[in-house]
Design a protein around this motif. Structure first.
Motif, PDB file in Angstrom:
ATOM      1  N   ASP A  22       5.970   8.669  -3.674  1.00 39.25           N
ATOM      2  CA  ASP A  22       6.456   8.567  -5.051  1.00 39.25           C
ATOM      3  C   ASP A  22       7.008   9.920  -5.513  1.00 39.25           C
ATOM      4  O   ASP A  22       6.769  10.958  -4.889  1.00 39.25           O
ATOM      5  CB  ASP A  22       5.347   8.097  -6.003  1.00 39.25           C
ATOM      6  CG  ASP A  22       4.057   8.890  -5.820  1.00 39.25           C
ATOM      7  OD1 ASP A  22       4.115  10.130  -5.922  1.00 39.25           O
ATOM      8  OD2 ASP A  22       3.009   8.280  -5.563  1.00 39.25           O
ATOM      9  N   GLY A  31       6.190  11.585  -8.147  1.00 30.04           N
ATOM     10  CA  GLY A  31       5.131  12.478  -8.602  1.00 30.04           C
ATOM     11  C   GLY A  31       4.615  13.367  -7.489  1.00 30.04           C
ATOM     12  O   GLY A  31       4.322  14.555  -7.705  1.00 30.04           O
ATOM     13  N   LYS A  64      -2.097   7.970  -9.089  1.00 25.42           N
ATOM     14  CA  LYS A  64      -1.429   7.170  -8.064  1.00 25.42           C
ATOM     15  C   LYS A  64      -1.168   5.737  -8.554  1.00 25.42           C
ATOM     16  O   LYS A  64      -0.187   5.108  -8.141  1.00 25.42           O
ATOM     17  CB  LYS A  64      -2.244   7.151  -6.772  1.00 25.42           C
ATOM     18  CG  LYS A  64      -3.600   6.477  -6.863  1.00 25.42           C
ATOM     19  CD  LYS A  64      -4.382   6.661  -5.573  1.00 25.42           C
ATOM     20  CE  LYS A  64      -5.765   6.006  -5.648  1.00 25.42           C
ATOM     21  NZ  LYS A  64      -6.560   6.263  -4.406  1.00 25.42           N
ATOM     22  N   ARG A 101       1.893   6.025 -10.840  1.00 23.08           N
ATOM     23  CA  ARG A 101       3.099   6.286 -10.055  1.00 23.08           C
ATOM     24  C   ARG A 101       3.604   5.024  -9.378  1.00 23.08           C
ATOM     25  O   ARG A 101       4.810   4.753  -9.369  1.00 23.08           O
ATOM     26  CB  ARG A 101       2.812   7.370  -9.009  1.00 23.08           C
ATOM     27  CG  ARG A 101       2.591   8.763  -9.582  1.00 23.08           C
ATOM     28  CD  ARG A 101       2.122   9.701  -8.485  1.00 23.08           C
ATOM     29  NE  ARG A 101       1.869  11.063  -8.963  1.00 23.08           N
ATOM     30  CZ  ARG A 101       1.374  12.028  -8.192  1.00 23.08           C
ATOM     31  NH1 ARG A 101       1.082  11.776  -6.912  1.00 23.08           N
ATOM     32  NH2 ARG A 101       1.178  13.233  -8.675  1.00 23.08           N
TER      33      ARG A 101
END
Length: 366
Positions: free
Chosen positions: A141, A143, A297, A300
């Protein structure tokens, strides 16, 4: 024929991590059927039985070094291995395996990792030093990509792909139907699955989920079943939440394989998940989902499919969660095309992880 060593959180009965390993093996062998894979595992016997690959115990460094010396690549991934929020010991362990591979002159790939958060000064320095030694990084991702930049890991090529599990093929639903029937969960009414986890013995989110589950039974005419992803931990918290409900809910008691869990999720009309890979299983099986966040997570992943969480473990409310559920309920008959298109693109990106890994092997073999 390539020999690849895979390092990660395997052999600990965590369905999400085992699913990532299964997905990596599936994608790599789709491209190169004769590949030899050895997994560094907390339970080598279980890994051999479950995945049909070679395995070595994760603290047997002499044996790891022996196998790695004959290999063509170390894959470190997937999952959230490189973070120091839950524990900094695991961060240093995975970095030590990467360092060993580099000392042996082997290429190292971070495979669809979820990076961070890394907060300690020593941990940041170790990540920067060893992270800049590796040969290729894919992250699941944006992030994680930003976290690498913050940590000043800039030397290797970095690709934003997707969680490995999103590369998996949907499975037949019959296995899941058989498991549901075995535990008395068959029926004509719509089926909602809950995938939950324990978190610091907090009570608030458990009460919210119990109340929302009761409302789904009473308002929507749904059946509710709890799916444990990490066994037996998730079984215990599932039973605690089910005990708070006024209506009856099912709790599946077993430890299930990746294929069985995918099949179970495929039988759902809606999934409510705290576990990341329960949400990803829903994406693979094209089931509407509502996520509750305990970790970046979750946020994301949901962002990549155009969604937001329905609340965090601290902030989730019955009204907020039910509003999300009512919106998703309509999608049972009219799928969200934009989200399906995003999931299809993520499937292709997830498969790219395996393509990049094997291209690295070929490049180094020239």
């Amino acid at each position: 024929m390539s020999d690849i060593v895979v390092s990660g959180y395997y052999g600990f009965a965590n369905a999400g991590d085992e699913a990532m390993l299964a997905a990596m093996i599936e994608a790599l062998t789709d491209i190169e059927p004769n590949i030899n894979i050895t997994v560094i595992s907390g339970d080598p016997d279980d890994t051999r039985r479950r995945h049909g690959v070679s395995a070595v115990y994760r603290l047997n460094y002499p044996e790891i070094a022996r196998i790695m010396s004959k290999s063509h690549l170390l894959i470190s991934g997937g999952g959230s291995l490189l973070q120091d929020v839950t524990s900094d010991r695991s961060l240093y362990y995975y970095l030590s395996i990467m360092m060993l591979a580099k000392k042996l002159g082997k290429p190292v790939m971070l495979y669809a990792q979820g990076i961070g958060p890394v907060q300690g000064a020593l941990a940041k320095g170790a990540m920067r030093y060893i992270g800049n030694m590796v040969d290729l990084i894919t992250v699941r991702d944006e992030g994680s990509f930003e976290e690498l930049k913050r940590l000043k890991v800039t030397a290797p090529p970095v690709y934003v792909t997707a969680d490995p599990v999103l590369a998996m093929h949907p499975v037949d639903k019959q296995t899941g139907r058989s498991i549901l029937k075995k535990h008395g969960q068959e029926g004509a009414a719509p089926l909602v699955g809950l995938s939950v986890r324990e978190w610091k013995d907090w009570s608030h989110y458990k009460q919210v989920l119990a109340q929302a589950a009761d409302m789904m039974v009473e308002e929507l005419g749904a059946r509710v079943v709890f799916l444990p992803m990490q066994w037996p931990d998730d079984l215990s918290v599932s039973q605690k939440i089910a005990a708070r409900m006024k209506n009856k809910a099912g709790v599946l008691p077993g430890e299930y394989t990746t294929s069985e869990l995918l099949s179970l999720v495929g039988n759902l009309d809606l999934l409510i998940g705290i576990r990341l890979h329960a949400l990803i299983f829903a994406a693979v099986m094209h089931v509407p989902m509502a996520g509750i966040s305990y970790d970046p997570k979750i946020d994301r992943f949901l962002e990549t499919i155009g969604e937001k969480h329905a609340g965090t473990l601290k902030t989730v409310t019955v009204d907020g969660l039910m509003a999300r559920i009512r919106r998703l309920w309509a999608e049972r008959k009219q799928p969200n095309r934009e989200r399906e298109e995003r999931i299809s693109n993520l499937h292709n990106k997830a498969f790219q992880n395996a393509e990049l890994a094997l291209s690295l092997v070929k490049e180094r073999g020239r």
